[in-house]
Write an enzyme that holds these catalytic residues in place. Structure first.
Site, PDB file in Angstrom:
ATOM      1  N   GLU A 179     141.042  87.898  92.313  1.00  0.00           N
ATOM      2  CA  GLU A 179     139.640  88.341  92.328  1.00  0.00           C
ATOM      3  C   GLU A 179     139.232  88.942  90.981  1.00  0.00           C
ATOM      4  O   GLU A 179     138.118  88.734  90.509  1.00  0.00           O
ATOM      5  CB  GLU A 179     139.440  89.356  93.468  1.00  0.00           C
ATOM      6  CG  GLU A 179     139.567  88.700  94.840  1.00  0.00           C
ATOM      7  CD  GLU A 179     139.657  89.704  95.979  1.00  0.00           C
ATOM      8  OE1 GLU A 179     140.457  90.655  95.881  1.00  0.00           O
ATOM      9  OE2 GLU A 179     138.920  89.540  96.969  1.00  0.00           O
ATOM     10  N   GLY A 234     143.783  90.794  94.833  1.00  0.00           N
ATOM     11  CA  GLY A 234     142.893  91.423  93.857  1.00  0.00           C
ATOM     12  C   GLY A 234     143.111  90.904  92.444  1.00  0.00           C
ATOM     13  O   GLY A 234     142.201  90.945  91.618  1.00  0.00           O
ATOM     14  N   GLU A 290     145.889  87.978 101.346  1.00  0.00           N
ATOM     15  CA  GLU A 290     145.642  89.220 102.089  1.00  0.00           C
ATOM     16  C   GLU A 290     145.846  89.074 103.582  1.00  0.00           C
ATOM     17  O   GLU A 290     146.233  90.022 104.263  1.00  0.00           O
ATOM     18  CB  GLU A 290     144.205  89.720 101.821  1.00  0.00           C
ATOM     19  CG  GLU A 290     143.970  90.280 100.434  1.00  0.00           C
ATOM     20  CD  GLU A 290     143.536  89.245  99.413  1.00  0.00           C
ATOM     21  OE1 GLU A 290     143.767  88.032  99.639  1.00  0.00           O
ATOM     22  OE2 GLU A 290     142.969  89.640  98.389  1.00  0.00           O
ATOM     23  N   ALA A 323     145.981  94.157  94.531  1.00  0.00           N
ATOM     24  CA  ALA A 323     145.789  95.604  94.590  1.00  0.00           C
ATOM     25  C   ALA A 323     147.122  96.222  95.016  1.00  0.00           C
ATOM     26  O   ALA A 323     147.974  95.546  95.604  1.00  0.00           O
ATOM     27  CB  ALA A 323     144.691  95.948  95.582  1.00  0.00           C
TER      28      ALA A 323
HETATM   29  N1  DAK Z   1     151.388  96.039  95.323  1.00  0.00           N
HETATM   30  C1  DAK Z   1     152.422  96.861  95.102  1.00  0.00           C
HETATM   31  N2  DAK Z   1     153.633  96.447  94.684  1.00  0.00           N
HETATM   32  C2  DAK Z   1     153.813  95.122  94.476  1.00  0.00           C
HETATM   33  C3  DAK Z   1     152.771  94.186  94.702  1.00  0.00           C
HETATM   34  C4  DAK Z   1     151.506  94.696  95.145  1.00  0.00           C
HETATM   35  N3  DAK Z   1     150.428  93.907  95.347  1.00  0.00           N
HETATM   36  N4  DAK Z   1     153.250  92.951  94.430  1.00  0.00           N
HETATM   37  C5  DAK Z   1     154.531  93.115  94.052  1.00  0.00           C
HETATM   38  N5  DAK Z   1     154.881  94.423  94.076  1.00  0.00           N
HETATM   39  C6  DAK Z   1     156.180  95.025  93.739  1.00  0.00           C
HETATM   40  C7  DAK Z   1     157.213  94.705  94.802  1.00  0.00           C
HETATM   41  O1  DAK Z   1     157.097  95.617  95.868  1.00  0.00           O
HETATM   42  C8  DAK Z   1     158.490  94.885  94.023  1.00  0.00           C
HETATM   43  O2  DAK Z   1     158.767  96.263  93.907  1.00  0.00           O
HETATM   44  P1  DAK Z   1     160.287  96.832  94.036  1.00  0.00           P
HETATM   45  O3  DAK Z   1     160.789  96.350  95.351  1.00  0.00           O
HETATM   46  O4  DAK Z   1     161.022  96.179  92.880  1.00  0.00           O
HETATM   47  O5  DAK Z   1     160.149  98.311  93.906  1.00  0.00           O
HETATM   48  C9  DAK Z   1     158.117  94.380  92.638  1.00  0.00           C
HETATM   49  O6  DAK Z   1     156.680  94.417  92.563  1.00  0.00           O
HETATM   50  C10 DAK Z   1     158.544  92.935  92.393  1.00  0.00           C
HETATM   51  O7  DAK Z   1     158.084  92.150  93.480  1.00  0.00           O
HETATM   52  P2  DAK Z   1     159.024  91.141  94.287  1.00  0.00           P
HETATM   53  O8  DAK Z   1     160.435  91.631  94.350  1.00  0.00           O
HETATM   54  O9  DAK Z   1     158.338  90.857  95.583  1.00  0.00           O
HETATM   55  O10 DAK Z   1     158.980  89.851  93.328  1.00  0.00           O
HETATM   56  P3  DAK Z   1     159.119  88.321  93.738  1.00  0.00           P
HETATM   57  O11 DAK Z   1     159.200  87.577  92.444  1.00  0.00           O
HETATM   58  O12 DAK Z   1     160.199  88.120  94.738  1.00  0.00           O
HETATM   59  O13 DAK Z   1     157.732  87.949  94.446  1.00  0.00           O
HETATM   60  C11 DAK Z   1     155.313  87.954  94.712  1.00  0.00           C
HETATM   61  C12 DAK Z   1     156.556  87.976  93.734  1.00  0.00           C
HETATM   62  C13 DAK Z   1     154.072  88.153  93.849  1.00  0.00           C
HETATM   63  C14 DAK Z   1     155.247  86.589  95.408  1.00  0.00           C
HETATM   64  C15 DAK Z   1     155.488  89.090  95.765  1.00  0.00           C
HETATM   65  O14 DAK Z   1     155.779  90.291  95.101  1.00  0.00           O
HETATM   66  C16 DAK Z   1     154.240  89.281  96.608  1.00  0.00           C
HETATM   67  O15 DAK Z   1     154.007  88.519  97.557  1.00  0.00           O
HETATM   68  N6  DAK Z   1     153.470  90.343  96.304  1.00  0.00           N
HETATM   69  C17 DAK Z   1     152.327  90.736  97.116  1.00  0.00           C
HETATM   70  C18 DAK Z   1     151.178  89.831  96.887  1.00  0.00           C
HETATM   71  C19 DAK Z   1     149.955  90.226  97.725  1.00  0.00           C
HETATM   72  O16 DAK Z   1     150.064  90.264  98.971  1.00  0.00           O
HETATM   73  N7  DAK Z   1     148.836  90.513  97.084  1.00  0.00           N
HETATM   74  C20 DAK Z   1     147.627  90.925  97.784  1.00  0.00           C
HETATM   75  C21 DAK Z   1     147.601  92.437  97.886  1.00  0.00           C
HETATM   76  S1  DAK Z   1     146.118  93.022  98.750  1.00  0.00           S
HETATM   77  C22 DAK Z   1     138.988  95.698  96.834  1.00  0.00           C
HETATM   78  C23 DAK Z   1     139.625  95.302  95.675  1.00  0.00           C
HETATM   79  C24 DAK Z   1     140.798  94.593  95.748  1.00  0.00           C
HETATM   80  C25 DAK Z   1     141.416  94.346  96.955  1.00  0.00           C
HETATM   81  C26 DAK Z   1     140.764  94.756  98.099  1.00  0.00           C
HETATM   82  C27 DAK Z   1     139.554  95.430  98.041  1.00  0.00           C
HETATM   83  N8  DAK Z   1     137.756  96.393  96.756  1.00  0.00           N
HETATM   84  C28 DAK Z   1     137.060  96.519  95.468  1.00  0.00           C
HETATM   85  C29 DAK Z   1     137.149  96.940  97.941  1.00  0.00           C
HETATM   86  C30 DAK Z   1     142.672  93.631  96.927  1.00  0.00           C
HETATM   87  C31 DAK Z   1     143.625  93.624  97.878  1.00  0.00           C
HETATM   88  C32 DAK Z   1     144.913  92.971  97.569  1.00  0.00           C
HETATM   89  O17 DAK Z   1     145.128  92.455  96.504  1.00  0.00           O
END
Ligand code: DAK
Length: 258
Positions: free
Chosen positions: A112, A109, A132, A65
């Site tokens: 998911e 997400g 998360e 997300a």
């Molecule tokens: N959201 C926003 N931006 C994101 C992102 C995300 N989840 N993942 C990556 N980006 C952005 C980065 O900020 C970066 O942006 P800039 O700095 O270039 O502006 C760009 O994408 C490229 O990312 P990286 O520079 O980090 O790229 P790397 O290859 O170094 O790393 C990575 C890739 C995937 C390992 C890393 O980006 C990462 O760890 N990303 C976050 C992963 C994460 O924590 N995902 C979980 C998010 S929380 C619900 C539904 C859904 C949810 C909850 C409730 N309901 C229906 C109630 C879900 C929650 C989540 O998913």
């Protein structure tokens, strides 16, 4: 509808939806999920579509997300606003077969969303994870429920509590994905499987999907009864007559979805 975060196409009887926010690794913003809900609703209503493939880029199916969109929200915003539930739930309500063709990251997400689909085809570079916990939240779109059902408690606890990622091979061994495919062939193989399903009788395919979904919702006796009633109902279809006649006459069936 004009989509800003998706590319939506049809290939004969197959719908193809490509998540398209490359700069954010397909982070699932509210707008993207609204559009996805809209596209799926249209494919559900389109009698000419028999199956759908949902995919992302080579680098990311979806990295979760959109963290930027959630950063400033408090409890009241999340609870009262029913945070990102309404559009996400549309995926699980989709009635035709839905394949997630996953290359690269499927995190949070994104993992998911893939698990809400009926099957996951993984490219050999796919990485699945529920990170998360690193953000001070927990999986919120089914990760703590669908993941253990797919891979068991041991691996689900490991992934959700340590945030470690699972690669495609481990995901296949653990039962999370249906097939692992070389990256360059991922989409072709997903489209081919979707075409196969779209060539069968649509009401029968929908009944099979519904029955398997029941297996995760109700006790065995209720699931078996649901399956039996659906099985009986199939005997009311012209497609059942056609399928059996075609087999006995040694010719391909011509299903009419009736
Ligand atoms: N959201 C926003 N931006 C994101 C992102 C995300 N989840 N993942 C990556 N980006 C952005 C980065 O900020 C970066 O942006 P800039 O700095 O270039 O502006 C760009 O994408 C490229 O990312 P990286 O520079 O980090 O790229 P790397 O290859 O170094 O790393 C990575 C890739 C995937 C390992 C890393 O980006 C990462 O760890 N990303 C976050 C992963 C994460 O924590 N995902 C979980 C998010 S929380 C619900 C539904 C859904 C949810 C909850 C409730 N309901 C229906 C109630 C879900 C929650 C989540 O998913």
């Amino acid at each position: 509808m004009n989509f800003t975060c998706l590319i939506v196409e049809t290939r004969d009887k197959v719908g193809l939806i490509t998540l398209n926010r490359p700069k954010q690794l397909n982070a699932l913003s509210d707008v993207l999920m609204d559009e996805l809900a809209e596209a799926l609703t249209a494919f559900d209503r389109d009698a000419g579509i028999g199956a759908v493939v949902l995919t992302g880029s080579d680098k990311a199916f979806a990295a979760g997300a959109d963290i930027a969109g959630m950063k400033d929200l408090g409890w009241m915003d999340a609870y009262q606003g029913n945070l990102i539930s309404r559009n996400w739930d549309r995926v699980r309500e989709f009635r035709k077969p839905l394949i997630a063709a996953v290359a690269g990251f499927a995190l949070g997400g994104g993992c998911e969303l893939a698990m809400m689909c009926d099957m996951i085809f993984a490219a050999d570079n796919a990485q699945f994870g529920q990170p998360e916990v690193k953000l001070g939240i927990l999986p919120g779109a089914g990760g703590t429920q669908r993941l253990p059902r797919a891979v068991g408690k041991a691996k689900a606890m490991d992934m959700c509590l340590t945030a470690r990622m699972m690669d495609a091979q481990e995901a296949e061994r653990a039962g999370l994905v249906s097939r692992v495919i070389p990256r360059e062939r991922l989409l072709d193989e997903a489209l081919s499987a979707a075409r196969t399903m779209a060539g069968f009788s649509l009401p029968v395919v929908m009944m099979i999907k519904e029955s398997i979904q029941r297996a995760f919702e109700v006790p065995l006796a209720e699931g078996l009864l649901f399956e039996r009633r659906s099985f009986h109902a199939a005997f009311g279809l012209a497609d059942k007559q056609e399928g059996m006649a075609a087999f006995l006459e040694k010719r391909p069936p011509n299903f009419r979805n009736a």
